[in-house]
Enzyme design. Structure first.
Site, PDB file in Angstrom:
ATOM      1  N   ASP A  13       0.813  -1.219   0.000  1.00 13.82           N
ATOM      2  CA  ASP A  13       0.000   0.000   0.000  1.00 13.82           C
ATOM      3  C   ASP A  13       0.848   1.271   0.000  1.00 13.82           C
ATOM      4  OD1 ASP A  13      -2.308  -1.667   0.225  1.00 13.82           O
ATOM      5  OD2 ASP A  13      -1.886  -1.835   2.363  1.00 13.82           O
ATOM      6  N   LYS A  25       1.970   1.994  -5.064  1.00  7.72           N
ATOM      7  CA  LYS A  25       2.609   1.412  -6.256  1.00  7.72           C
ATOM      8  C   LYS A  25       1.754   1.614  -7.495  1.00  7.72           C
ATOM      9  CE  LYS A  25       2.995  -2.696  -4.486  1.00  7.72           C
ATOM     10  NZ  LYS A  25       2.720  -2.435  -3.079  1.00  7.72           N
ATOM     11  N   GLY A  37      -4.376  -4.958  -4.644  1.00  8.38           N
ATOM     12  CA  GLY A  37      -5.446  -4.187  -5.276  1.00  8.38           C
ATOM     13  C   GLY A  37      -5.054  -2.742  -5.397  1.00  8.38           C
ATOM     14  N   HIS A  38      -5.368  -2.149  -6.516  1.00  7.69           N
ATOM     15  CA  HIS A  38      -5.244  -0.699  -6.581  1.00  7.69           C
ATOM     16  C   HIS A  38      -6.313  -0.082  -7.470  1.00  7.69           C
ATOM     17  CE1 HIS A  38      -2.057  -2.131  -9.408  1.00  7.69           C
ATOM     18  NE2 HIS A  38      -2.749  -1.372 -10.222  1.00  7.69           N
ATOM     19  N   THR A  58      -6.132 -11.706   3.777  1.00 11.76           N
ATOM     20  CA  THR A  58      -7.210 -11.097   2.997  1.00 11.76           C
ATOM     21  C   THR A  58      -8.320 -12.109   2.726  1.00 11.76           C
ATOM     22  OG1 THR A  58      -6.087 -11.676   0.942  1.00 11.76           O
ATOM     23  CG2 THR A  58      -5.624  -9.490   1.840  1.00 11.76           C
ATOM     24  N   GLN A  62       2.186  -6.183  -2.884  1.00 10.63           N
ATOM     25  CA  GLN A  62       2.519  -6.132  -1.453  1.00 10.63           C
ATOM     26  C   GLN A  62       3.844  -5.368  -1.238  1.00 10.63           C
ATOM     27  OE1 GLN A  62       1.659  -9.707  -2.548  1.00 10.63           O
ATOM     28  NE2 GLN A  62      -0.403  -8.963  -2.386  1.00 10.63           N
ATOM     29  N   LEU A 101       3.847  12.503   0.124  1.00  6.94           N
ATOM     30  CA  LEU A 101       4.546  13.554   0.875  1.00  6.94           C
ATOM     31  C   LEU A 101       3.553  14.594   1.375  1.00  6.94           C
ATOM     32  CD1 LEU A 101       7.756  14.896  -0.907  1.00  6.94           C
ATOM     33  CD2 LEU A 101       7.560  14.137   1.459  1.00  6.94           C
ATOM     34  N   ASP A 102       2.512  14.847   0.582  1.00  9.25           N
ATOM     35  CA  ASP A 102       1.519  15.875   0.906  1.00  9.25           C
ATOM     36  C   ASP A 102       0.784  15.573   2.214  1.00  9.25           C
ATOM     37  OD1 ASP A 102       0.601  13.730  -0.926  1.00  9.25           O
ATOM     38  OD2 ASP A 102      -1.372  14.528  -0.422  1.00  9.25           O
TER      39      ASP A 102
HETATM   40  P1  IMP Z   1      -2.612 -12.909   2.508  1.00  9.34           P
HETATM   41  O1  IMP Z   1      -1.690 -12.369   1.474  1.00  9.34           O
HETATM   42  O2  IMP Z   1      -4.069 -12.747   2.160  1.00  9.34           O
HETATM   43  O3  IMP Z   1      -2.283 -14.326   2.910  1.00  9.34           O
HETATM   44  O4  IMP Z   1      -2.433 -12.045   3.861  1.00  9.34           O
HETATM   45  C1  IMP Z   1      -1.225 -12.071   4.614  1.00  9.34           C
HETATM   46  C2  IMP Z   1      -0.868 -10.679   5.134  1.00  9.34           C
HETATM   47  O5  IMP Z   1      -0.466  -9.851   4.044  1.00  9.34           O
HETATM   48  C3  IMP Z   1      -2.017  -9.938   5.827  1.00  9.34           C
HETATM   49  O6  IMP Z   1      -1.485  -9.167   6.892  1.00  9.34           O
HETATM   50  C4  IMP Z   1      -2.543  -9.028   4.745  1.00  9.34           C
HETATM   51  O7  IMP Z   1      -3.185  -7.883   5.267  1.00  9.34           O
HETATM   52  C5  IMP Z   1      -1.251  -8.663   4.036  1.00  9.34           C
HETATM   53  N1  IMP Z   1      -1.454  -8.281   2.632  1.00  9.34           N
HETATM   54  C6  IMP Z   1      -1.717  -9.097   1.584  1.00  9.34           C
HETATM   55  N2  IMP Z   1      -1.829  -8.393   0.447  1.00  9.34           N
HETATM   56  C7  IMP Z   1      -1.616  -7.114   0.770  1.00  9.34           C
HETATM   57  C8  IMP Z   1      -1.557  -5.909  -0.011  1.00  9.34           C
HETATM   58  O8  IMP Z   1      -1.710  -5.892  -1.236  1.00  9.34           O
HETATM   59  N3  IMP Z   1      -1.287  -4.770   0.693  1.00  9.34           N
HETATM   60  C9  IMP Z   1      -1.057  -4.782   2.032  1.00  9.34           C
HETATM   61  N4  IMP Z   1      -1.104  -5.860   2.783  1.00  9.34           N
HETATM   62  C10 IMP Z   1      -1.363  -7.032   2.163  1.00  9.34           C
END
Ligand code: IMP
Length: 432
Positions: free
Chosen positions: A13, A16, A40-41, A131, A226, A334-335
């Site tokens: 997050d 990206k 996801g974005h 997730t 991630q 930064l904002d």
């Molecule tokens: P999983 O990838 O669903 O198995 O989740 C494992 C950990 O990775 C959890 O803490 C999720 O919140 C975190 N996580 C998985 N995908 C993302 C992402 O795209 N952004 C931020 N955290 C993520």
């Protein structure tokens, strides 16, 4: 010709999506190499909102070819839904625009069910906060050599056999351990054969296509999902995702040779956030944390969960530079820091009277760790209108300079808002 990898330096997050979108303009191919629809974005282009979980956002550009590499775990139902949504917005996806590796493993309905059952069975304090998309169980089966791959969709008898074998074992777990209803192999098979009909033309050898592209001088962008601290080997295990999120996996996860990578860009949010459970040394539990959460709109793009917020952690930023071999940073959001009188940068940790300059491998150490902060002056001006470094207040420039010094890595990109125009591209990695 340049081949560029983009990775998150923190817990995901970092923004990206926007940077990938910006650099896609300079690329011919865009490749996902790990993760699945846990990522996801959201992008807003010409007033239309698009949410991507699996397909690279490069699909929004004409003449860009998108790839889903072997390192991705693919939920075919989710992919088809994403394709249908794009088609409904006037952007039909076709095999000339998207290729799926025959070696990518498929997320099956039993993976999703196992994910939720296992997570619910964990005691509080041990939950990962996944997730719930079936990511971990799917990678688990891959490593156990029980996985079902995209290529298996093209071989109906083998698909049926694999589903049967898998369900024999998983149904035992569902009924005996998790008190859940077993799944019928025929129903899973029928569902996946329907997916197969639609996906078959997209399934091919991604490694060969990328290599042919490279030889033809195409620019290739590898889009990580991630972030570094969620890496299965190098992150805050077990509070991590189930894939390697670091740049090395751009090669393993797509079948591209390491000597052909020219540049690695690390996305660094100007502060830190984390969704889900697990250690977060610079987390703020005070009104400043709430302010960052609100001002930064910090909600997970996939699950909508509130993100935990804290100060910038220099230790993990350095760690990311080392693990990924980052050439340049993209510093985002930064904002959001405007108006903070003082900013804090964690430069090391202290645990049991010892100074730590790297993230510990033992999860128990995190409970004892205190970040050691350096104070930096904040700035009061809003900076969302800044379009060049000169437009930034001196204190914001100093903040960036300190990050560059501390990480020994130059900033290639600065971002001061969600819009494409709110970006300063100081060094274009495709023009190296
Ligand atoms: P999983 O990838 O669903 O198995 O989740 C494992 C950990 O990775 C959890 O803490 C999720 O919140 C975190 N996580 C998985 N995908 C993302 C992402 O795209 N952004 C931020 N955290 C993520």
């Amino acid at each position: 010709m340049a081949n560029v990898v983009i990775v998150g330096t923190q817990w995901g997050d970092e923004g990206k999506g926007k940077i990938v979108d910006l650099l896609t303009e300079h690329a011919d191919f865009v490749v996902r190499f790990q993760g699945g629809n846990n990522a996801g974005h959201t992008l807003v282009v010409e007033g239309k909102k698009y949410v991507f979980h699996l397909i690279p956002s490069g699909i929004l550009y004409e003449n860009k070819m998108c790839f889903i590499g072997n390192g991705v775990v693919l939920d075919p139902g989710v992919l088809l839904e994403e394709m249908d949504k794009l088609a409904a917005s006037g952007l039909p996806v076709n095999p000339q625009r998207l290729m799926i590796s025959e070696r990518a493993h498929l997320i099956m309905p039993y993976h999703r069910l196992l994910d939720s059952c296992s997570e619910s069975a964990l005691a509080s304090g041990k939950k990962i906060g996944t997730t719930g998309r079936g990511i971990g169980p799917c990678y688990g089966d891959k490593i156990l050599r029980k996985g079902i791959k995209a290529g298996d969709l093209l071989d109906a008898p083998s698909l049926m056999e694999k589903i049967r074998e898998n369900l024999e074992e998983k149904n035992f777990l569902f009924s005996k351990k998790f008190n859940a209803d077993p799944l019928a192999p025929e129903a899973v098979y029928d569902e996946y054969m329907q997916h197969a009909d639609r996906l078959a033309p997209y399934i091919d050898n991604v490694s060969v296509a990328l290599d042919n592209g490279r030889k033809a001088g195409k620019h290739i962008l590898f889009e990580g999902a991630q972030g570094t601290q969620l890496d299965i080997d190098h992150g805050t295990y077990p509070f991590v995702t189930s894939s390697n999120t670091i740049a090395g996996n751009a090669c393993t996860g797509s079948g591209f040779g390491p000597s052909h990578i020219d540049c690695v860009i690390g996305i660094l949010k100007a502060y830190t956030t984390r969704v889900g459970e697990g250690p977060f040394p610079t987390e703020l539990f005070d009104p400043t944390g709430d302010e960052l959460q609100k001002k930064g709109g910090e909600f997970g793009a996939t699950t909508g969960r509130k993100r935990r917020c804290g100060w910038l952690d220099g230790v993990i930023a350095r760690e990311a530079v080392r693990l990924n071999g980052i050439n340049g940073l993209a510093i985002t959001k930064l904002d959001v820091l405007s108006g903070q009188p003082t900013l804090k940068l964690a430069t090391s940790y202290e645990a049991d009277g010892k100074t730590l300059n790297a993230m510990p491998g033992n999860i128990k150490t995190y409970a004892k760790m205190q970040p050691i902060y350096e104070d930096l002056a904040g700035w009061s001006e809003e900076i969302t209108q800044a379009r060049s470094v000169e437009d930034l207040p001196a204190k914001a420039r100093d903040y960036v300079k300190r990050i560059e010094e501390f990480t020994e890595t130059p900033a290639y990109i600065l971002s001061v808002g969600p819009g494409r125009e709110q970006t300063m591209l100081l060094n274009n990695p495709f023009q190296k």
